[in-house]
Design a protein around this motif. Structure first.
Motif, PDB file in Angstrom:
ATOM      1  N   THR A  58       0.855  -1.035  -0.136  1.00 32.88           N
ATOM      2  CA  THR A  58       0.053   0.038   0.201  1.00 32.88           C
ATOM      3  C   THR A  58       0.854   1.171  -0.081  1.00 32.88           C
ATOM      4  N   HIS A  62      -1.948   5.332  -3.541  1.00 38.13           N
ATOM      5  CA  HIS A  62      -3.260   4.533  -3.186  1.00 38.13           C
ATOM      6  C   HIS A  62      -3.937   5.167  -2.280  1.00 38.13           C
ATOM      7  N   SER A 345      -7.006  -3.692  -2.987  1.00 42.50           N
ATOM      8  CA  SER A 345      -6.415  -4.392  -4.286  1.00 42.50           C
ATOM      9  C   SER A 345      -6.361  -5.737  -3.862  1.00 42.50           C
ATOM     10  N   LEU A 351      -9.411  -2.802  -7.259  1.00 43.05           N
ATOM     11  CA  LEU A 351      -7.927  -2.911  -8.181  1.00 43.05           C
ATOM     12  C   LEU A 351      -7.817  -4.262  -8.283  1.00 43.05           C
ATOM     13  N   ASN A 352      -7.323  -4.688  -9.483  1.00 41.75           N
ATOM     14  CA  ASN A 352      -6.641  -6.082  -9.606  1.00 41.75           C
ATOM     15  C   ASN A 352      -7.207  -7.334  -8.622  1.00 41.75           C
ATOM     16  N   TYR A 360     -11.114  -4.524 -17.717  1.00 45.80           N
ATOM     17  CA  TYR A 360     -10.664  -3.414 -16.773  1.00 45.80           C
ATOM     18  C   TYR A 360      -9.879  -2.368 -17.704  1.00 45.80           C
ATOM     19  N   ASP A 362      -7.116   0.556 -17.464  1.00 45.14           N
ATOM     20  CA  ASP A 362      -5.637   0.754 -16.990  1.00 45.14           C
ATOM     21  C   ASP A 362      -5.715   1.946 -15.964  1.00 45.14           C
ATOM     22  N   TRP A 363      -5.213   1.739 -14.800  1.00 46.23           N
ATOM     23  CA  TRP A 363      -5.244   2.947 -13.887  1.00 46.23           C
ATOM     24  C   TRP A 363      -3.879   3.035 -13.411  1.00 46.23           C
ATOM     25  N   GLN A 366      -2.325  -0.276 -12.827  1.00 46.55           N
ATOM     26  CA  GLN A 366      -3.254  -1.188 -12.022  1.00 46.55           C
ATOM     27  C   GLN A 366      -4.375  -1.407 -12.863  1.00 46.55           C
ATOM     28  N   LYS A 367      -5.106  -2.397 -12.662  1.00 47.90           N
ATOM     29  CA  LYS A 367      -6.329  -2.906 -13.382  1.00 47.90           C
ATOM     30  C   LYS A 367      -7.531  -2.458 -12.485  1.00 47.90           C
ATOM     31  N   LEU A 368      -8.069  -1.492 -13.183  1.00 51.34           N
ATOM     32  CA  LEU A 368      -9.360  -0.795 -12.318  1.00 51.34           C
ATOM     33  C   LEU A 368     -10.605  -1.365 -12.620  1.00 51.34           C
TER      34      LEU A 368
END
Length: 380
Positions: A58, A62, A345, A351-352, A360, A362-363, A366-368
């Motif tokens: 974290t 985040h 997450s 996320l993820n 998803y 892309d953030w 990360q996969k949002l």
């Protein structure tokens, strides 16, 4: 009295009564929860008993995203062995439970401080406490509900945290005593017989922890998770200065569909629907209304209530999850009860989450799950 006058006055009286009834119903949901209506996430940085298996990760980014999305709360479920100085090649002993490793504690401190930099409230929770965890997988030397030695160690740990964070205001940090208590016969057997903790016993253990916490800071907010794995209001605590924490996992066939730790035969379960007939039950919003009614009544009695965990594992069809979870969040909001998604997450997360049926976004690498984020921010 003329008939028209009578009818007019009767209609006005009926309308007034109807309005009064509507106002009374609305007022029932306007009573202020003693707790803030915190909304946010669980962070699993210290969830594993073994630091080598910790997810960690974290970051300030985040917390910045949480804040910018409108959230103000994180719950940190901790396994107490994470911050012990012990030989992890051997089973832990009762004496080992007192061997606190300050270097490990400082990592927890750092996460707490980072949350506070973004004005996010922290709920510190013992997910695994001396002698109890809803999950097995780590050898416990005693049973919290049966052994005084385990209870003494439990109080010791809360005394430690109470002293360490004594000067931090209640607006910034609260304590969630024990994750999802239940009376399991064998703490080291996940499938051993389990039931609700006898109310007076739960009261004894909760009060013991409350006393050592409030000795250091009488203003500290303390929460007790509902009995029988977080599901049931604990009437035996109503006269104590303890708020209570419910769950957002009912029914389990939705929230934990195919979860191997929650089902004996995870691959042969009826496919979830919401609403709809699933196995021998018809799942509907009404069942949720009934489930949360006692928690709403607790708010009416002036007891603080928060939903410390809610969400859905990634095997439930996404559309079913969102339809069900929208009802869960709406009902919690009616009762002015905040929530913390399990997790930020990971498989339950925004996320993820590794779902097979989500496209998803892309953030920042990360996969949002944008649909889930949109749903929960409507309630933030």
């Amino acid at each position: 009295m003329k008939r028209r006058t009578f009818i007019t006055q009767s209609a006005m009286t009926t309308a007034a009564l109807g309005l009064a009834g509507s106002q009374a119903w609305a007022t029932a949901f306007q009573t202020k929860n003693k707790l803030p209506q915190w909304r946010g996430f669980n962070l699993l940085d210290f969830f594993s008993p073994n630091p080598e298996h910790s997810r960690g990760g974290t970051s300030a980014d985040h917390f910045e995203w949480m804040r910018d999305w409108g959230f103000d709360f994180v719950r940190i479920p901790i396994a107490y062995p994470y911050y012990l100085d012990i030989d992890r090649t051997k089973d832990i002993t009762a004496e080992d439970t007192y061997k606190i490793n300050l270097k490990a504690v400082e990592k927890i401190d750092a996460l707490v401080e980072m949350a506070h930099k973004f004005n996010i409230h922290v709920s510190l929770n013992l997910h695994r406490a001396p002698g109890y965890c809803i999950n097995a997988g780590f050898h416990e030397p005693f049973n919290l509900w049966k052994d005084q030695a385990a209870q003494d160690a439990f109080y010791y740990h809360w005394s430690f945290w109470a002293k360490r964070y004594k000067s931090i205001s209640k607006e910034k940090i609260s304590f969630d005593l024990l994750n999802e208590p239940a009376m399991r016969e064998d703490m080291n057997d996940q499938l051993s017989k389990s039931s609700a903790v006898p109310g007076e016993l739960y009261r004894k253990v909760a009060k013991g922890a409350l006393d050592v916490i409030h000795k250091e800071n009488p203003a500290r907010i303390v929460l007790a998770d509902g009995n029988q794995v977080g599901n049931n209001v604990i009437s035996e605590l109503l006269d104590l200065n303890i708020s209570q924490s419910c769950r957002g996992y009912m029914p389990g066939i939705i929230s934990h569909y195919k979860a191997p730790w929650a089902n004996k035969d995870p691959e042969h379960l009826p496919e979830p629907k919401w609403p709809g007939q699933v196995g021998d039950k018809y799942l509907s919003r009404q069942m949720l209304e009934d489930y949360y009614k006692p928690w709403g009544e607790l708010v009416q009695k002036g007891i603080g209530v928060h939903c410390g965990e809610c969400g859905c594992w990634n095997k439930t069809p996404h559309k079913v999850f969102l339809a069900w979870f929208g009802d869960v969040l709406d009902i919690l909001n009616q009762h002015k009860i905040g929530f913390a998604l399990w997790e930020f997450s990971g498989d339950f997360g925004v996320l993820n989450s590794n779902r097979a049926d989500v496209v998803y976004e892309d953030w920042h690498g990360q996969k949002l799950d944008r649909e889930l984020l949109t749903l929960i921010t409507r309630h933030a």
